[in-house]
Design an enzyme around this catalytic site. Sequence first.
Site, PDB file in Angstrom:
ATOM      1  CD  GLN B 251      -0.922  -7.109   9.590  1.00 26.79           C
ATOM      2  OE1 GLN B 251      -0.326  -6.542  10.496  1.00 26.79           O
ATOM      3  NE2 GLN B 251      -1.799  -6.481   8.849  1.00 26.79           N
ATOM      4  CG  HIS B 254       3.059  -5.068  12.280  1.00 22.29           C
ATOM      5  ND1 HIS B 254       3.471  -3.840  12.708  1.00 22.29           N
ATOM      6  CD2 HIS B 254       2.292  -4.847  11.194  1.00 22.29           C
ATOM      7  CE1 HIS B 254       2.961  -2.907  11.903  1.00 22.29           C
ATOM      8  NE2 HIS B 254       2.252  -3.490  10.973  1.00 22.29           N
ATOM      9  CD  GLU B 319      -5.568  -4.844  12.898  1.00 22.98           C
ATOM     10  OE1 GLU B 319      -4.816  -5.849  12.856  1.00 22.98           O
ATOM     11  OE2 GLU B 319      -5.202  -3.745  13.360  1.00 22.98           O
ATOM     12  CG  HIS B 320      -5.317  -4.655   8.270  1.00 25.95           C
ATOM     13  ND1 HIS B 320      -4.650  -5.089   9.394  1.00 25.95           N
ATOM     14  CD2 HIS B 320      -5.197  -3.307   8.247  1.00 25.95           C
ATOM     15  CE1 HIS B 320      -4.141  -4.038  10.031  1.00 25.95           C
ATOM     16  NE2 HIS B 320      -4.455  -2.945   9.372  1.00 25.95           N
ATOM     17  CG  ASP B 353      -0.587  -0.333   7.543  1.00 29.70           C
ATOM     18  OD1 ASP B 353      -1.740  -0.572   7.935  1.00 29.70           O
ATOM     19  OD2 ASP B 353       0.243  -1.217   7.235  1.00 29.70           O
ATOM     20  CG  HIS B 412     -41.049   7.479  37.610  1.00 30.39           C
ATOM     21  ND1 HIS B 412     -40.439   7.063  38.758  1.00 30.39           N
ATOM     22  CD2 HIS B 412     -40.064   7.518  36.665  1.00 30.39           C
ATOM     23  CE1 HIS B 412     -39.142   6.845  38.530  1.00 30.39           C
ATOM     24  NE2 HIS B 412     -38.892   7.120  37.265  1.00 30.39           N
TER      25      HIS B 412
END
Lengths: 424, 424
Positions: B251, B254, B319-320, B353, B412
């Site tokens: 991770q 990245h 996220e993960h 991934d 209405h």
Amino acid sequence: MKIVKVSGDVSIKRSVDSGTEEQREAAKKIIGDVRRSGDAAVIAYTERFDKVKLSSLKVERSEIEEAYKEISDSLVSIIQEAANNIQSYHAKQQKASWITTEENGTILGQKVTPLDSAGVYVPGGTAAYPSSVLMNVIPAKVAGVKRIVMVSPPGEDGKLPAGVLVAADIAGVEEIYKIGGAQAIAALAYGTESIQPVDKITGPGNIYVALAKREVFGDVDIDMIAGPSEIAVLADESAKADEIAADLLSQAEHDMRASSVLVTTSSVLAEEVQREVTAQLASLPRREIAEKSIEDFGAIYLARDLKEAIEVVNQLAPEHLEIVTENAMELLGQIRHAGAIFIGRYSSEPVGDYFAGPNHVLPTNGTARFSSPLSVEDFQKKSSIIAYSEGALRENGAKIAQFARLEGLEAHARAVETRLKKFN
Amino acid sequence: MKIVKVSGDVSIKRSVDSGTEEQREAAKKIIGDVRRSGDAAVIAYTERFDKVKLSSLKVERSEIEEAYKEISDSLVSIIQEAANNIQSYHAKQQKASWITTEENGTILGQKVTPLDSAGVYVPGGTAAYPSSVLMNVIPAKVAGVKRIVMVSPPGEDGKLPAGVLVAADIAGVEEIYKIGGAQAIAALAYGTESIQPVDKITGPGNIYVALAKREVFGDVDIDMIAGPSEIAVLADESAKADEIAADLLSQAEHDMRASSVLVTTSSVLAEEVQREVTAQLASLPRREIAEKSIEDFGAIYLARDLKEAIEVVNQLAPEHLEIVTENAMELLGQIRHAGAIFIGRYSSEPVGDYFAGPNHVLPTNGTARFSSPLSVEDFQKKSSIIAYSEGALRENGAKIAQFARLEGLEAHARAVETRLKKFN
């Protein structure tokens, strides 16, 4: 109401209020103040805007019991029946978590989890809509949201409208605060001493509420920012002009910026509806609003055939669409863009606004091209599930490492190979 | 990597780049220019930013065929297999339109319709990720979107990376333009002479792309604005330190702003992972990035027991999430917030991934509290269906009119009564 012959592309004349720079700054300042000073800021803004000094923000049980006394029993039971219908429709949107399994031991899936909490904004003043309470709260309830908070600005007497409180109680809200405006949105998003923050805020409001929702978006989730309401009626010569006109006016009475449009293949109907609209307008209590809306944003489109009429509807992507033609149901497949579709002459729009069950929070301003009615899903989120067995990694690990190296991500490749190399 | 004993609330240290005022203005100017000058503006900006003067924006079939020659057969078949897995997983998200019928003739339902068109942004340069192409395009394809457009900035040679073109071809994209940046987002949102506009834009990009997406949002739909990538690993003493460290580093490589966190009940594992991270870092090609990320945004949280560790994970809403504990599957029900959940030691994050099938576009920055992975639903919208029969209106019309009057909306009520009075 003008009659326009269709030729080429058509679009609803729309009015979107995105606020002035001054309004944006005001909303930002209020949010900042509430973040810094909590309850004190909320109370001060409530005094300033709602003209009432609150000692406590929370609605007490006794206030709800009082509200029941103000509403007739028959109305309470109508609200209850509407709530049941809405509950029953939205229950069908409920989705289960699922998994798939493979022989090599792989498990993949999707876990559905309700949001922890949701906040519903309910406008105050003349626009106090119990139906909005039901339409925003019930999907959250069905989704399984444990904590549902409602906020609504108080009147000068420090109270909320009885209809709103009764609807909230019927929908099962247990936490209600008498606050409104940007200060309420800030309190929901960031919390104060007496209000815990929520994960998502839904519900319509004035321009300051809309701007505040835009501002807090990202820190919490929000629903769409609603534009003025719209209806398009697709009708042929089988439709009754008085009914169509009444439906167009029911949309127009909402807002001077609302848009009511008839798309028809019948020039006879076009002229009859034109006359009927003028005639019915005369006796409407909200005549001024409806008249201005019809004048500025109303139109009757006359199409050469049904195919062209349907194409116009798809270009409009209206919030509400009524289909009043022979075999209306058969046209459903050709409608690509509409928030809610009302089929046949007995499905007058108010049927859906209040009672039938589907949500009345719908995409406006042409966003039906890519947006959906408010639903149970808006109050849930999903997590992917990935469980690879030893066998699955043995089978696929080298391929995954090779893919990672194509993207130049060596550590990704090595993460997999750290396992692979132990397999011998 | 520092070890922190958990006491009370924990939050990931996060870095969200929301752009400078200057960058926002630049993105706005580019969008304005493209709206005014179309292709000419797009070509001019491409020359300025991508250093290449294009005579035609569209990728030709011959360029795709050339790309296949640049990629090994084994890689092509790995991309194909990944695409098949992704297709197969997302097909399970597909939902049918439904209706319910009642004895009184009422029909209610929900119609699911694919978007007419979608645009996928694929970043260029060193961050050319064929896996992103698959993850964005395949859900749109499964959703039934007829027109899928891909854009990606060209290299100075006027070409797109071979891997990206091959992935696009395998995913079934038939319309690809060699444009990037805010100018590509503007072209997708508003169209130019050679590019028709789309209804929704997805895919990650640099800060100008993110700002441009925010700017066009509302006119078209967009996916989330992704923040830096994050992983949290929940592990007990049964986990292998070298494997956990490798996953954390995958991770971290990245982005310097990526966040890698271990939450564990084992002080032995905590210290071993700390040592392993340092050791494995030494030989990583992207060491500089990974080291900075670990230093600034990495942490090892030591919890007193599993319950506390799970509470930390839910606060992080990562996220993960990897769960590497005994009986990891049993903990699934206690995880409330996570984009994707990887279960057991063989489910290293790169498995998801690239290859397993679930989407790798996931909610970052704590938004897993209320957001979901990119899915087929993101490329579809729903319309409610309401068909009331004469009998249903006869039964409920008066109640609907009464509800409308409670809200002060007389037109209405009259819309319904226009029908009612013709009954009897």
